[in-house]
Design a protein around this motif. Structure first.
Motif, PDB file in Angstrom:
ATOM      1  N   UNK A  73       0.826  -1.205   0.000  1.00 23.07           N
ATOM      2  CA  UNK A  73       0.000   0.000   0.000  1.00 23.07           C
ATOM      3  C   UNK A  73       0.863   1.260   0.000  1.00 23.07           C
ATOM      4  N   UNK A  74       0.427   2.271  -0.730  1.00 22.91           N
ATOM      5  CA  UNK A  74       1.117   3.553  -0.796  1.00 22.91           C
ATOM      6  C   UNK A  74       0.068   4.645  -0.641  1.00 22.91           C
ATOM      7  N   UNK A  75       0.228   5.490   0.373  1.00 22.71           N
ATOM      8  CA  UNK A  75      -0.766   6.514   0.677  1.00 22.71           C
ATOM      9  C   UNK A  75      -0.327   7.899   0.198  1.00 22.71           C
ATOM     10  N   UNK A  76       0.511   7.946  -0.837  1.00 19.60           N
ATOM     11  CA  UNK A  76       1.039   9.220  -1.330  1.00 19.60           C
ATOM     12  C   UNK A  76      -0.035  10.132  -1.901  1.00 19.60           C
ATOM     13  N   UNK A 109      -1.049   4.564   9.854  1.00 19.62           N
ATOM     14  CA  UNK A 109      -2.177   4.377   8.940  1.00 19.62           C
ATOM     15  C   UNK A 109      -1.794   3.469   7.764  1.00 19.62           C
ATOM     16  N   UNK A 110      -0.601   3.671   7.227  1.00 20.91           N
ATOM     17  CA  UNK A 110      -0.169   2.871   6.078  1.00 20.91           C
ATOM     18  C   UNK A 110       0.165   1.440   6.482  1.00 20.91           C
ATOM     19  N   UNK A 111       0.810   1.279   7.623  1.00 18.44           N
ATOM     20  CA  UNK A 111       1.138  -0.067   8.104  1.00 18.44           C
ATOM     21  C   UNK A 111      -0.130  -0.844   8.428  1.00 18.44           C
ATOM     22  N   UNK A 191      22.105  -3.954  15.390  1.00 16.37           N
ATOM     23  CA  UNK A 191      23.286  -3.870  16.256  1.00 16.37           C
ATOM     24  C   UNK A 191      24.577  -3.934  15.451  1.00 16.37           C
ATOM     25  N   UNK A 192      24.631  -4.841  14.479  1.00 19.17           N
ATOM     26  CA  UNK A 192      25.892  -5.053  13.773  1.00 19.17           C
ATOM     27  C   UNK A 192      26.087  -4.124  12.589  1.00 19.17           C
ATOM     28  N   UNK A 193      25.016  -3.848  11.817  1.00 19.44           N
ATOM     29  CA  UNK A 193      25.174  -3.101  10.564  1.00 19.44           C
ATOM     30  C   UNK A 193      24.522  -1.718  10.589  1.00 19.44           C
ATOM     31  N   UNK A 194      23.717  -1.415  11.604  1.00 16.04           N
ATOM     32  CA  UNK A 194      23.009  -0.145  11.627  1.00 16.04           C
ATOM     33  C   UNK A 194      21.774  -0.190  10.749  1.00 16.04           C
ATOM     34  N   UNK A 195      21.177   0.960  10.526  1.00 11.59           N
ATOM     35  CA  UNK A 195      19.964   1.058   9.704  1.00 11.59           C
ATOM     36  C   UNK A 195      20.363   1.161   8.231  1.00 11.59           C
ATOM     37  N   UNK A 196      20.340   0.042   7.538  1.00 10.89           N
ATOM     38  CA  UNK A 196      20.657   0.046   6.106  1.00 10.89           C
ATOM     39  C   UNK A 196      19.400   0.107   5.255  1.00 10.89           C
ATOM     40  N   UNK A 197      18.298   0.584   5.867  1.00 13.02           N
ATOM     41  CA  UNK A 197      17.032   0.826   5.173  1.00 13.02           C
ATOM     42  C   UNK A 197      16.528  -0.418   4.442  1.00 13.02           C
ATOM     43  N   UNK A 198      16.224  -0.300   3.141  1.00 15.43           N
ATOM     44  CA  UNK A 198      15.560  -1.384   2.418  1.00 15.43           C
ATOM     45  C   UNK A 198      16.345  -2.682   2.423  1.00 15.43           C
ATOM     46  N   UNK A 199      17.664  -2.593   2.401  1.00 17.02           N
ATOM     47  CA  UNK A 199      18.468  -3.820   2.363  1.00 17.02           C
ATOM     48  C   UNK A 199      18.525  -4.524   3.711  1.00 17.02           C
ATOM     49  N   UNK A 200      18.037  -3.881   4.781  1.00 14.65           N
ATOM     50  CA  UNK A 200      18.126  -4.492   6.107  1.00 14.65           C
ATOM     51  C   UNK A 200      17.303  -5.767   6.208  1.00 14.65           C
ATOM     52  N   UNK A 224       8.792  -3.842   5.347  1.00 13.65           N
ATOM     53  CA  UNK A 224       9.591  -2.613   5.339  1.00 13.65           C
ATOM     54  C   UNK A 224       8.681  -1.431   5.054  1.00 13.65           C
ATOM     55  N   UNK A 225       9.166  -0.234   5.352  1.00  7.76           N
ATOM     56  CA  UNK A 225       8.345   0.964   5.163  1.00  7.76           C
ATOM     57  C   UNK A 225       9.258   2.156   4.939  1.00  7.76           C
ATOM     58  N   UNK A 226       8.672   3.224   4.393  1.00  3.24           N
ATOM     59  CA  UNK A 226       9.473   4.416   4.119  1.00  3.24           C
ATOM     60  C   UNK A 226       8.646   5.538   3.542  1.00  3.24           C
ATOM     61  N   UNK A 227       9.326   6.575   3.103  1.00 10.32           N
ATOM     62  CA  UNK A 227       8.658   7.777   2.610  1.00 10.32           C
ATOM     63  C   UNK A 227       7.701   7.433   1.488  1.00 10.32           C
ATOM     64  N   UNK A 228       6.656   8.274   1.408  1.00  6.56           N
ATOM     65  CA  UNK A 228       5.629   8.024   0.389  1.00  6.56           C
ATOM     66  C   UNK A 228       4.214   8.347   0.850  1.00  6.56           C
ATOM     67  N   UNK A 229       3.661   7.874   1.967  1.00  7.45           N
ATOM     68  CA  UNK A 229       4.299   6.868   2.798  1.00  7.45           C
ATOM     69  C   UNK A 229       3.909   5.478   2.280  1.00  7.45           C
TER      70      UNK A 229
END
Length: 279
Positions: A73-76, A109-111, A191-200, A224-229
């Motif tokens: 879903x994308x609520x843009x 709302x998007x989740x 903990x090990x790699x940090x926030x690598x966003x989509x690849x996490x 996963x989730x991100x801007x758009x939203x």
């Protein structure tokens, strides 16, 4: 649709593979507006190269996973959702990422839209009945009861969530009523790699593989989730046991050290990020 496999985590890719990556250098903010330094603080560089999906029957014998469901879903279309995370120029003309006070509300709302659609697809009948009964009691009968949160782990064996930060993982664990074991792959990835966003979510899947937890028929839920939203869910079923691989980023001398006790390392620095001796 089948996923042929996951190759080693890294920034490079080869012909016939798809790249999921996070590179903060292009969006690094160099200005002085504190409201726009979010991306400088929260994100790490990382990437995952994934073998392409295939719908050819002839590839079934080499496929590691079968894609069961994909929900996105994308609520843009909503201005408040579109603008809650956006790239703008500051007063000096420097580009940076900014967020608004609507971010949390739009994310929820998007989740929720994602989970509603996904629940209809994967939840067993017993969970659907309890959810519907709870909804009717609250909205039509006026009963003062808490909303019923379906138990997704009755339909899923492994959940790998976007590691947006410790507070994000805490909220996912709380709201979906997940166990510490369910969240282990995502927490160790952060903990090990940090926030690598989509690849996490691919780092998290690699963790489960390195631990030998992906069995034949096991269902994996990546969210996963991100801007758009936007909020993405991918459900895959393992077509065979997925063993530890030599090029898995979790393989090697330190694999047996995970999981680590995060309570005893609160505020500490993982061994991968040792301070320079020159400091």
């Amino acid at each position: 649709m089948r996923l042929l496999g996951i190759c080693n985590i890294g920034l490079g890719t080869q012909s016939g593979k798809q790249l999921s990556t996070e590179n903060i250098t292009g969006n690094r903010y160099l200005g002085e507006d504190r409201s726009m330094i979010l991306i400088n603080c929260f994100f790490s560089v990382g990437g995952a190269a994934i073998n392409l999906l295939s719908n050819k029957p002839s590839d079934s014998h080499v496929a590691k996973y079968q894609v069961i469901h994909a929900v996105r879903p994308n609520t843009a279309a909503s201005d408040s959702s579109y603008n809650c995370v956006t790239r703008l120029e500051d007063s000096q003309g420097l580009l940076g990422i900014t967020t608004t006070k609507d971010l949390i509300q739009e994310a929820i709302k998007t989740i929720e839209a994602n989970l509603t659609t996904l629940g209809h697809l994967v939840l067993p009948t017993s969970e659907k009945i309890q959810f519907i009964a709870n909804y009717i009691a609250r909205h039509f009968l006026g009963a003062k009861v808490k909303p019923y949160v379906p138990n997704f782990m009755k339909a899923i064996d492994h959940v790998i969530t976007h590691v947006g930060g410790k507070h994000v993982l805490d909220e996912v664990e709380k709201n979906l009523k997940l166990s510490k074991t369910d969240m282990e792959a995502s927490r160790m990835t952060l903990y090990r790699f940090g926030n690598t966003a989509s690849s996490s979510v691919w780092y998290g899947l690699a963790y489960a593989k390195a631990k030998g937890r992906i069995k034949k028929g096991g269902r994996v839920w990546q969210i996963s989730f991100g801007s758009g939203f936007k909020c993405n869910s991918l459900i895959m079923k393992a077509t065979r046991p997925v063993d530890r691989e030599e090029k898995n980023p979790w393989s090697g001398d330190h694999n047996d050290e995970f999981p680590v006790d995060l309570k005893s390392t609160e505020g500490g620095i993982p061994y991968e990020f040792k301070p320079s001796k020159k400091i």
